[in-house]
Design a protein around this motif. Structure first.
Motif, PDB file in Angstrom:
ATOM      1  N   PHE A 549       0.606  -1.358   0.097  1.00 57.62           N
ATOM      2  CA  PHE A 549       0.017   0.111   0.220  1.00 57.62           C
ATOM      3  C   PHE A 549       0.415   0.921   0.160  1.00 57.62           C
ATOM      4  N   SER A 550       1.017   2.130  -1.171  1.00 55.57           N
ATOM      5  CA  SER A 550       1.616   3.177  -1.076  1.00 55.57           C
ATOM      6  C   SER A 550       0.704   4.326  -1.084  1.00 55.57           C
ATOM      7  N   GLN A 551       0.612   5.736  -1.034  1.00 58.34           N
ATOM      8  CA  GLN A 551       0.006   6.964  -0.982  1.00 58.34           C
ATOM      9  C   GLN A 551       1.253   8.171  -1.664  1.00 58.34           C
ATOM     10  N   GLY A 552       0.309   8.630  -2.974  1.00 57.97           N
ATOM     11  CA  GLY A 552       1.081   9.617  -3.687  1.00 57.97           C
ATOM     12  C   GLY A 552       0.457  10.946  -2.908  1.00 57.97           C
ATOM     13  N   PHE A 553       1.289  11.735  -3.895  1.00 54.37           N
ATOM     14  CA  PHE A 553       0.694  13.386  -3.349  1.00 54.37           C
ATOM     15  C   PHE A 553       0.884  13.850  -4.732  1.00 54.37           C
ATOM     16  N   SER A 554       0.020  15.117  -5.170  1.00 55.71           N
ATOM     17  CA  SER A 554      -0.254  15.510  -6.496  1.00 55.71           C
ATOM     18  C   SER A 554      -1.333  17.123  -6.025  1.00 55.71           C
ATOM     19  N   VAL A 555      -0.048  17.741  -6.779  1.00 61.37           N
ATOM     20  CA  VAL A 555      -0.774  19.588  -6.876  1.00 61.37           C
ATOM     21  C   VAL A 555      -1.802  19.587  -7.686  1.00 61.37           C
ATOM     22  N   ALA A 556      -2.337  18.499  -8.932  1.00 57.88           N
ATOM     23  CA  ALA A 556      -2.555  18.777  -9.795  1.00 57.88           C
ATOM     24  C   ALA A 556      -2.671  19.696 -10.931  1.00 57.88           C
ATOM     25  N   ASP A 557      -1.484  20.175 -11.045  1.00 57.45           N
ATOM     26  CA  ASP A 557      -1.126  21.093 -12.225  1.00 57.45           C
ATOM     27  C   ASP A 557      -2.099  22.559 -12.172  1.00 57.45           C
ATOM     28  N   ILE A 558      -2.154  22.762 -11.273  1.00 54.50           N
ATOM     29  CA  ILE A 558      -2.367  23.913 -10.398  1.00 54.50           C
ATOM     30  C   ILE A 558      -2.415  25.524 -11.818  1.00 54.50           C
ATOM     31  N   GLY A 559      -1.030  25.048 -12.596  1.00 56.54           N
ATOM     32  CA  GLY A 559      -0.970  26.143 -13.790  1.00 56.54           C
ATOM     33  C   GLY A 559      -2.033  26.654 -14.441  1.00 56.54           C
ATOM     34  N   VAL A 560      -2.784  24.808 -15.254  1.00 60.53           N
ATOM     35  CA  VAL A 560      -4.288  24.904 -16.335  1.00 60.53           C
ATOM     36  C   VAL A 560      -5.421  25.906 -15.076  1.00 60.53           C
ATOM     37  N   MET A 561      -5.853  25.109 -13.908  1.00 59.45           N
ATOM     38  CA  MET A 561      -7.117  26.257 -13.819  1.00 59.45           C
ATOM     39  C   MET A 561      -5.951  27.350 -13.859  1.00 59.45           C
ATOM     40  N   LEU A 562      -5.115  27.981 -12.988  1.00 59.42           N
ATOM     41  CA  LEU A 562      -5.221  29.721 -13.425  1.00 59.42           C
ATOM     42  C   LEU A 562      -5.347  30.640 -14.307  1.00 59.42           C
ATOM     43  N   ARG A 563      -4.929  29.595 -15.254  1.00 60.66           N
ATOM     44  CA  ARG A 563      -5.042  30.656 -16.915  1.00 60.66           C
ATOM     45  C   ARG A 563      -6.601  30.547 -17.442  1.00 60.66           C
ATOM     46  N   SER A 564      -7.456  29.080 -16.807  1.00 63.62           N
ATOM     47  CA  SER A 564      -9.006  28.937 -17.380  1.00 63.62           C
ATOM     48  C   SER A 564      -9.365  30.180 -16.160  1.00 63.62           C
ATOM     49  N   ALA A 565      -9.237  30.665 -15.574  1.00 66.11           N
ATOM     50  CA  ALA A 565     -10.333  31.241 -14.277  1.00 66.11           C
ATOM     51  C   ALA A 565     -10.803  31.821 -14.460  1.00 66.11           C
ATOM     52  N   ARG A 566     -11.867  32.166 -14.501  1.00 65.97           N
ATOM     53  CA  ARG A 566     -13.749  32.734 -14.811  1.00 65.97           C
ATOM     54  C   ARG A 566     -14.063  33.236 -13.427  1.00 65.97           C
ATOM     55  N   VAL A 567     -13.321  33.310 -12.166  1.00 65.11           N
ATOM     56  CA  VAL A 567     -13.413  34.285 -11.148  1.00 65.11           C
ATOM     57  C   VAL A 567     -12.741  35.602 -10.769  1.00 65.11           C
ATOM     58  N   ASP A 568     -12.840  36.474 -10.049  1.00 68.15           N
ATOM     59  CA  ASP A 568     -11.564  37.760  -9.323  1.00 68.15           C
ATOM     60  C   ASP A 568     -10.475  37.256  -8.412  1.00 68.15           C
ATOM     61  N   ASP A 569     -10.731  35.996  -8.213  1.00 63.78           N
ATOM     62  CA  ASP A 569      -9.186  35.832  -6.617  1.00 63.78           C
ATOM     63  C   ASP A 569      -9.095  34.001  -6.473  1.00 63.78           C
ATOM     64  N   MET A 570      -8.408  33.808  -6.835  1.00 63.61           N
ATOM     65  CA  MET A 570      -7.970  32.376  -7.073  1.00 63.61           C
ATOM     66  C   MET A 570      -7.928  32.011  -5.727  1.00 63.61           C
ATOM     67  N   ASN A 571      -8.057  32.224  -4.565  1.00 66.80           N
ATOM     68  CA  ASN A 571      -9.039  30.947  -3.623  1.00 66.80           C
ATOM     69  C   ASN A 571     -10.441  30.641  -3.818  1.00 66.80           C
ATOM     70  N   LYS A 572     -10.631  31.122  -4.841  1.00 65.64           N
ATOM     71  CA  LYS A 572     -12.129  30.801  -5.374  1.00 65.64           C
ATOM     72  C   LYS A 572     -12.255  29.474  -5.832  1.00 65.64           C
ATOM     73  N   ILE A 573     -10.735  29.409  -6.383  1.00 68.88           N
ATOM     74  CA  ILE A 573     -10.380  28.011  -7.773  1.00 68.88           C
ATOM     75  C   ILE A 573      -9.997  27.029  -7.143  1.00 68.88           C
ATOM     76  N   ASN A 574     -10.747  25.894  -7.039  1.00 71.52           N
ATOM     77  CA  ASN A 574     -10.838  24.704  -6.034  1.00 71.52           C
ATOM     78  C   ASN A 574      -9.183  23.842  -6.466  1.00 71.52           C
ATOM     79  N   THR A 575      -8.459  24.934  -5.888  1.00 78.45           N
ATOM     80  CA  THR A 575      -6.828  23.633  -6.322  1.00 78.45           C
ATOM     81  C   THR A 575      -6.386  22.384  -5.110  1.00 78.45           C
ATOM     82  N   GLU A 576      -7.805  22.605  -4.565  1.00 74.34           N
ATOM     83  CA  GLU A 576      -6.858  21.323  -3.728  1.00 74.34           C
ATOM     84  C   GLU A 576      -6.077  19.922  -4.094  1.00 74.34           C
ATOM     85  N   ALA A 577      -5.009  19.793  -3.607  1.00 71.36           N
ATOM     86  CA  ALA A 577      -4.717  18.527  -3.757  1.00 71.36           C
ATOM     87  C   ALA A 577      -4.858  17.303  -3.940  1.00 71.36           C
ATOM     88  N   ILE A 578      -4.143  16.472  -4.790  1.00 72.78           N
ATOM     89  CA  ILE A 578      -4.527  15.134  -5.357  1.00 72.78           C
ATOM     90  C   ILE A 578      -3.742  14.249  -3.742  1.00 72.78           C
TER      91      ILE A 578
END
Length: 786
Positions: A549-578
């Motif tokens: 059994f092993s676990q991995g960690f990923s920030v899930a390509d935050i950049g692609v979410m930031l460039r597609s933003a349709r909100v005025d605050d980065m903290n409103k984007i779901n950038t939770e890690a995986i």
């Protein structure tokens, strides 16, 4: 407390008495040409007591209990040996061992799985290791490292046939690519061009750890690929290896001829050793099975590639070393062609036509890797230690796109600085209970952005600081039962300044589809605590089971979410890690000259990382995911000169759209082709004759069918959901050693000129990548070693 003091004193005297009845074993491991076998593993059977040979092929085992023992020696590309040794109290037993070359080419020593050298039979998970010999076999056919890995590694998705490995997942998830443990991937903005990070001639071996792992940190959601660079191959002051080659199409040779030259110097004088190499390759036009030039988008035709490599080492004691490594790689396409896009719905392929190219050459503008390492044995408590400081910088330029206002080219720029310290300390509680503990800390600063070449911002600069302490325990619970377990704590902070999203247009209508949003930046913080555990039972060669059994960690390509933003605050984007949970169970079976391995796996995550286009915007879907599959590998040495082998890989996955912990509801959907690859089959026949002067290798790769989605209301398939139709590729290579120092090689790629669309072209359904695969091509080369 007073009662405990006599007990502690008694334990102290007991340990002193045990160590007083010990001796040591010192030796040298050589190959049949009397050259040292560096990084071979030496273990006492039934224990975890062992060591790794240095560049001189020497090792030492200290505090070995006096008496009769069996020593197990194994090394990449060599036959494993077991030999008896007698250790006398207070004395050092000297041995010299000669290892013959492996008939099956099975690699047994790995570093990447646990950050310290060990044999595969000490690891309770699935590992694929490509030795230098295995790499050279495929280099006779293709110098594209993506093709080499696709043909050799079960669980890795089919080759795209381009410079991009986007959609080429490992067990359905993104992988982390490294050079000597230094990350090359850019998880903050995954451009998926990281597999082509250096020239194959600079690689000694490739280690692939499959399944989520946190052993090297962020990004290894599906596993990791670690390129281990070259080391001196002979113990003499000066030696050289020269390779000259020519490539071209067998369908239409016009303008397809390319050339390649690689030069390496290496040697060892006293305590100092070195490797210096350079490679240059210029490809001609790449053509499909019908003789049409392949489009330039992510193309490898008409490409100039350079690689410079330097490794300097100094053994200031027999078991302590300092090493400096630098590698520079660039690969830029310089072409007079432009793409003429086809039509997926009408099954019309994209081709290249002569025209004026816009922008600057696409490809790897420059990838710099600098690494300073101190390592050694016999530190405090008889520990092995390793300390690294590294720097990595890369600029990857993509093709010209009309999707930007007035057109433009994007470029992912990443700069990493890091340091790593680890120790491996052996322990011994009783004669039957011993092992080692590996512990340390990783620190890395990664600054990544994706601007346009003209300076406009598409993905703002993301400044990540990552601190991660870790510990790994390995112990022999019984004589043949090995337990491994560990823990890693990830503390990540990503700083992003205020930015404005880039104005983009719809290429079909010319209308602005993103007018640009002002987005407030800030800090993103993550804390993750990751575990792994595994068991392996080695008593019977006929059936050696393992589970982990092993676990991995990923920030899930935050950049692609930031460039597609349709909100005025980065903290409103779901950038939770995986956080990914990987469950794996398998076995290895050895009978006479046959080796078979089968493994099944399940990978789950509460958050997803799949994406889809909505109103022209790429949106990441965050619903839970479950991926499962299995892999099988078989190798048979029919004769000392005849070897056969085959592999099979299957993977499938779904999203739990309604988030009810079930993946069988009507609402739940299969993951698209960008994540889940079709079944893959490979096979090989390797035959040597004329007293091993002539070697022949026939290799087959088959891609099966996958069809999971329905046609949409427009009468076609959505992006990532196109069905994959099967195709079959056969490669042939021959090598003739006509003198002690010179070898002539011939390789034919796509021997039967299969006319096919690679899997990615089929499931993506976009005309921009609806490109056929490469037709029949040849590769001639000569290697001279002095």
């Amino acid at each position: 407390m007073k009662k405990a003091i006599p007990l502690l004193i008694a334990l102290l005297f007991l340990s002193v008495s045990l160590y007083a009845q010990t001796g040591s074993v010192r030796g040298t491991i050589l190959d049949t040409d009397k050259r040292p076998v560096a990084y071979s593993s030496v273990f006492l059977q039934g224990t975890n007591t062992g060591a790794t040979t240095n560049e001189l092929g020497t090792f030492q085992l200290s505090n070995v209990k006096a008496g009769d023992h069996k020593l197990i020696i194994s090394a990449v590309g060599h036959e494993r040996q077991t030999l008896p040794v007698v250790v006398k109290e207070g004395e050092t037993t000297e041995i010299q061992v000669t290892l013959s070359a492996s008939q099956q080419g099975l690699s047994e020593v790995v570093i990447s799985a646990s950050r310290t050298p060990e044999t595969i039979d000490q690891i309770p998970s699935s590992i694929t290791v490509l030795s230098r010999k295995a790499i050279e076999e495929d280099l006779m056919v293709s110098t594209n490292i993506i093709d080499i890995l696709s043909n050799k590694v079960p669980g890795l998705a089919p080759s795209t046939g381009t410079s991009s490995n986007w959609g080429q997942t490992l067990r359905g998830r993104a992988m982390l690519v490294m050079i000597d443990g230094v990350p090359q991937s850019t998880p903050l903005r995954n451009g998926a061009v990281d597999m082509r990070a250096l020239d194959p001639d600079a690689i000694e071996q490739i280690e692939v750890v499959k399944g989520a792992t946190a052993i090297y940190g962020n990004g290894a959601a599906g596993g990791l690929i670690n390129y281990i660079t070259r080391t001196p191959m002979q113990q003499k002051p000066f030696a050289s290896r020269t390779s000259l080659g020519m490539t071209g199409s067998l369908v239409s040779r016009d303008n397809s001829i390319g050339a390649r030259v690689s030069q390496m110097f290496y040697g060892k004088a006293g305590k100092f050793d070195y490797v210096v190499s350079g490679a240059y390759e210029q490809t001609g036009e790449w053509k499909d099975a019908e003789g049409d030039v392949l489009p330039p988008d992510y193309g490898l035709g008409e490409t100039d590639s350079y690689n410079g490599f330097l490794k300097l080492g100094y053994d200031f004691t027999p078991f302590n070393r300092v090493q400096l490594t630098y590698n520079y790689y660039s690969s830029e396409q310089k072409t007079n062609y432009v793409p003429q896009y086809g039509n997926y719905q009408n099954r019309q392929k994209s081709i290249a036509v002569l025209g004026e190219t816009l922008g600057v050459p696409q490809g790897v503008r420059g990838n710099h890797n600098l690494n300073l390492r101190f390592s050694g044995e016999n530190a405090f408590l008889n520990s092995r230690y390793e300390a690294d400081a590294y720097y990595q910088s890369v600029d990857n330029v993509f093709f010209w796109s009309p999707s930007f206002e007035n057109g433009g080219q994007s470029m992912i720029s990443s700069e990493k600085r890091g340091a790593r310290v680890l120790f491996t300390t052996p322990y011994k509680i009783t004669n039957s209970l011993d092992g080692d503990v590996t512990y340390g800390v990783d620190v890395m600063n990664d600054v990544t952005s994706q601007p346009l070449v003209d300076g406009r911002t598409w993905v703002p600069e993301m400044d990540m600081m990552n601190l991660a302490p870790f510990v790994q325990l390995k112990t022999a619970l019984a004589e043949n039962l090995i337990f491994k377990g560990g823990f890693r704590a990830e503390k990540v902070n990503i700083a992003v300044e205020d930015y404005t999203t880039l104005r983009t247009v719809n290429p079909a209508t010319g209308q602005i589809d993103n007018p640009g949003f002002e987005v407030k930046g800030g800090d993103l913080s993550y804390n993750a605590y990751l575990f792994n555990a595994g068991l392996r039972y080695n008593k019977f060669e006929l059936f050696t089971p393992y589970a982990s059994f092993s676990q991995g960690f990923s920030v899930a390509d935050i950049g692609v979410m930031l460039r597609s933003a349709r909100v005025d605050d980065m903290n409103k984007i779901n950038t939770e890690a995986i956080v990914i949970n990987n469950y794996e169970a398998g076995f290895v079976s050895k009978y006479s000259r046959l080796r078979f391995e089968g493994v099944g796996f399940i990978s789950t995550s509460e958050l997803g990382a799949s994406g889809q286009y909505k109103d022209g915007v790429f949106v990441v879907m965050r619903s839970p995911e479950r991926i499962h599959g299995f892999e099988a590998t078989a190798d048979l040495a029919v004769l000392p000169t005849l070897n056969l082998g085959a592999t099979f890989s299957y993977v499938e996955g779904k999203r739990d759209v309604n988030e009810n912990d079930s993946f069988r509801d009507e609402e739940d959907v299969y993951l698209g082709g960008e994540r889940i690859s079709p079944p893959k089959y490979t096979a090989y026949v390797r035959y040597a004759l004329l007293d091993n002067k002539l070697g022949l290798n026939l290799q087959y790769t088959g891609i099966g069918a996958r069809e999971r989605f329905e046609i949409n209301e427009k009468g076609t398939y959505n992006f990532y959901q196109g069905p994959v139709e099967p195709y079959h590729l056969v490669n042939l290579s021959a090598s003739y050693r006509f003198s002690k120092n010179a070898t002539f090689n011939l390789g034919v790629e796509n021997l039967f000129n299969e006319d096919y669309f690679p899997a990615r072209s089929q499931w993506f359904t976009s005309p921009t990548l609806y490109t056929k695969g490469k037709g029949a091509a040849f590769n001639l080369s000569m290697v001279i070693e002095l």
